[in-house]
Structure formats: C-alpha cells, structure tokens
Design a protein around this motif. Structure first.
Motif, PDB file in Angstrom:
ATOM      1  N   ILE A   6       6.768  59.232  27.945  1.00 26.93           N
ATOM      2  CA  ILE A   6       7.654  58.695  26.914  1.00 26.93           C
ATOM      3  C   ILE A   6       8.403  59.860  26.264  1.00 26.93           C
ATOM      4  O   ILE A   6       7.778  60.836  25.821  1.00 26.93           O
ATOM      5  N   ASP A   8      11.200  61.232  23.345  1.00 33.04           N
ATOM      6  CA  ASP A   8      12.111  61.122  22.206  1.00 33.04           C
ATOM      7  C   ASP A   8      13.516  61.449  22.716  1.00 33.04           C
ATOM      8  O   ASP A   8      13.670  62.023  23.803  1.00 33.04           O
ATOM      9  N   LEU A 112      11.205  56.532  23.110  1.00 32.63           N
ATOM     10  CA  LEU A 112      10.792  56.181  21.751  1.00 32.63           C
ATOM     11  C   LEU A 112      11.583  57.059  20.799  1.00 32.63           C
ATOM     12  O   LEU A 112      11.320  58.250  20.671  1.00 32.63           O
ATOM     13  N   SER A 113      12.558  56.466  20.142  1.00 34.38           N
ATOM     14  CA  SER A 113      13.492  57.274  19.363  1.00 34.38           C
ATOM     15  C   SER A 113      13.869  56.607  18.050  1.00 34.38           C
ATOM     16  O   SER A 113      14.129  55.407  18.015  1.00 34.38           O
ATOM     17  N   CYS A 137      12.249  51.899  23.219  1.00 29.91           N
ATOM     18  CA  CYS A 137      12.007  51.432  21.848  1.00 29.91           C
ATOM     19  C   CYS A 137      12.889  52.247  20.906  1.00 29.91           C
ATOM     20  O   CYS A 137      12.660  53.444  20.714  1.00 29.91           O
ATOM     21  N   SER A 139      14.430  52.574  17.031  1.00 32.37           N
ATOM     22  CA  SER A 139      14.039  52.193  15.670  1.00 32.37           C
ATOM     23  C   SER A 139      14.929  51.105  15.076  1.00 32.37           C
ATOM     24  O   SER A 139      14.438  50.198  14.397  1.00 32.37           O
ATOM     25  N   LYS A 146       9.534  56.213  13.445  1.00 31.77           N
ATOM     26  CA  LYS A 146       8.447  57.190  13.550  1.00 31.77           C
ATOM     27  C   LYS A 146       8.361  57.949  12.225  1.00 31.77           C
ATOM     28  O   LYS A 146       9.393  58.240  11.624  1.00 31.77           O
ATOM     29  N   ILE A 151       5.518  51.371  15.492  1.00 32.02           N
ATOM     30  CA  ILE A 151       6.554  51.694  16.474  1.00 32.02           C
ATOM     31  C   ILE A 151       5.925  52.265  17.745  1.00 32.02           C
ATOM     32  O   ILE A 151       6.408  52.026  18.851  1.00 32.02           O
ATOM     33  N   TYR A 152       4.818  52.971  17.608  1.00 31.41           N
ATOM     34  CA  TYR A 152       4.099  53.483  18.785  1.00 31.41           C
ATOM     35  C   TYR A 152       3.438  52.336  19.539  1.00 31.41           C
ATOM     36  O   TYR A 152       3.433  52.317  20.774  1.00 31.41           O
ATOM     37  N   VAL A 155       6.081  50.548  21.761  1.00 28.14           N
ATOM     38  CA  VAL A 155       6.454  51.161  23.043  1.00 28.14           C
ATOM     39  C   VAL A 155       5.310  51.071  24.046  1.00 28.14           C
ATOM     40  O   VAL A 155       5.538  50.867  25.249  1.00 28.14           O
ATOM     41  N   PHE A 168       3.536  61.580  25.461  1.00 23.41           N
ATOM     42  CA  PHE A 168       4.713  61.443  24.602  1.00 23.41           C
ATOM     43  C   PHE A 168       5.213  62.815  24.175  1.00 23.41           C
ATOM     44  O   PHE A 168       4.439  63.649  23.705  1.00 23.41           O
ATOM     45  N   ASP A 170       7.986  64.780  21.694  1.00 22.81           N
ATOM     46  CA  ASP A 170       8.857  64.669  20.528  1.00 22.81           C
ATOM     47  C   ASP A 170       8.981  66.055  19.920  1.00 22.81           C
ATOM     48  O   ASP A 170       8.033  66.836  19.964  1.00 22.81           O
TER      49      ASP A 170
END
Length: 208
Positions: A6, A8, A112-113, A137, A139, A146, A151-152, A155, A168, A170
C-alpha cells in the motif's frame, strides 16, 4: 504472509515537494510564502477530508492572517488552489514502475492517501498507480484522514487482507505509527532504495 503493498501518494508516488508553489503564491499575492506553507498544519485536514474546497481553504488561511480583501477574492483563491494541485501532479516514474512490478508479481496493490477531491477531479485518470490499484482509499471519499484508525481499516477491507498481510509506505511517521498499532507492517518512506530494503525485510520476516 505478505499479500499486499500500500502506497501513500504525496512524497512517495509523487515527486518531493520543494516549496516552489508557496513562492509562486507569494509572487501572486504579496503574502509571505511561509504563511502559505502553514496551511498544511492549520486547514489542510478538512480539505483532504472533503469538507471544504481548495479556494475555501486558502480563503480561511488569509482571513485568519488578516488579509481580508485577498481572502474575499474568489477568482484569486481558485487560481491559488489550482496551483497547489498542479504542484502535486509530477510523479516518480521509478516508484510507479516498482509498484506495477509488484502487482505483476501477484501482490495486491493499494493506495492510501489524504487526498482532496479537486486533485482527483483533475488527475486521477492520469496516474498509473491509481488506475492500476486493486483498491484506492482516498480521504475525501471516505471522509476520514490518516492517522485515524478507520481509514486503515477501510483500505484493508478494500484489498481483502489482514493487517499483518500488508506493507504500507508513507512519508509521515505519525501515519506509520498508527498503521503499526493496527498490526500493519508500516515503514517511513525516505526513498525508493530504502523502500525496497524495507519491503524485502517484510518478506523475509513474514513470507510471501
């Protein structure tokens, strides 16, 4: 067993921000660049959550700083907001290639952003890792940001994997700390070379 990677977006998939955008905003308005840079800590979260527009975000910022006439200039605020979005568009082609290669190897690809609606309206279909992802995913679409726990979970559910099955990346430590608390294998992104080492470490520890 690791089943998913995953990513960011900002400063991971995207090229690293240099601050030039704030300098351009200063040239357009006469407002110091440091004030524009402060928007990230003060108003950005609600923009990313999708509750305000970019123009509203910058209007709120300038209003709070006493620039009342500028803050009321809707056309100018929209131009500044668009400049902001444009500054995040350039992507790292090497990171893109690596992410696509991991997908080809059979790993699920996730995004995941913390991402505002306007960026997706302009650029979503142009960014390869967005269109290639098994689940993205953002926001603004889930109205979560995040490092909020849910939110985690979103995803993970979207990818159909357990926390321990995901890696993940980020660039912000606070977001990685939140992921790790849930059992996700999280790594602070400092660049592609280190990211590959962290990925290999996760595979060696958990299998694939």
């Amino acid at each position: 067993m690791i089943k998913a990677v995953i990513f960011d977006y900002g400063n991971v998939i995207s090229q690293t921000q240099t601050g030039d955008c704030a300098e351009q905003m200063q040239s357009m308005t006469g407002v110091p660049a440091e004030i524009f840079r402060s928007v990230y800590d003060r108003f950005r979260f609600e923009f990313d959550r999708g509750t305000i527009t970019g123009a509203q975000m910058y209007s709120q910022l300038l209003e709070a700083e006493g620039y009342h006439e500028l803050s009321a200039n809707k056309e100018l605020m929209e131009k500044i907001a668009r400049l902001d979005m444009e500054s995040w568009r350039p992507v790292r082609e090497d990171v893109t290639a690596w992410g696509l290669a991991l997908k080809e190897q059979g790993f699920k690809l996730g995004i995941l952003s913390n991402m505002p609606t306007e960026f997706l309206q302009y650029y979503e279909d142009e960014i390869e890792l967005f269109t290639a992802a098994h689940y993205a995913c953002f926001s603004c679409r889930v109205k979560l940001i995040k490092p909020e726990k849910d939110i985690y979970l979103d995803v993970l559910q979207g990818l159909g994997v357990k926390p321990e099955e995901a890696v993940f990346f980020d660039d912000m430590a606070v977001n990685i700390e939140a992921a790790c608390k849930l059992g996700i294998n999280g790594f602070v992104w400092t660049g592609l070379e280190q990211g590959k080492k962290d990925w290999q470490q996760a595979l060696e520890q958990h299998g694939f």
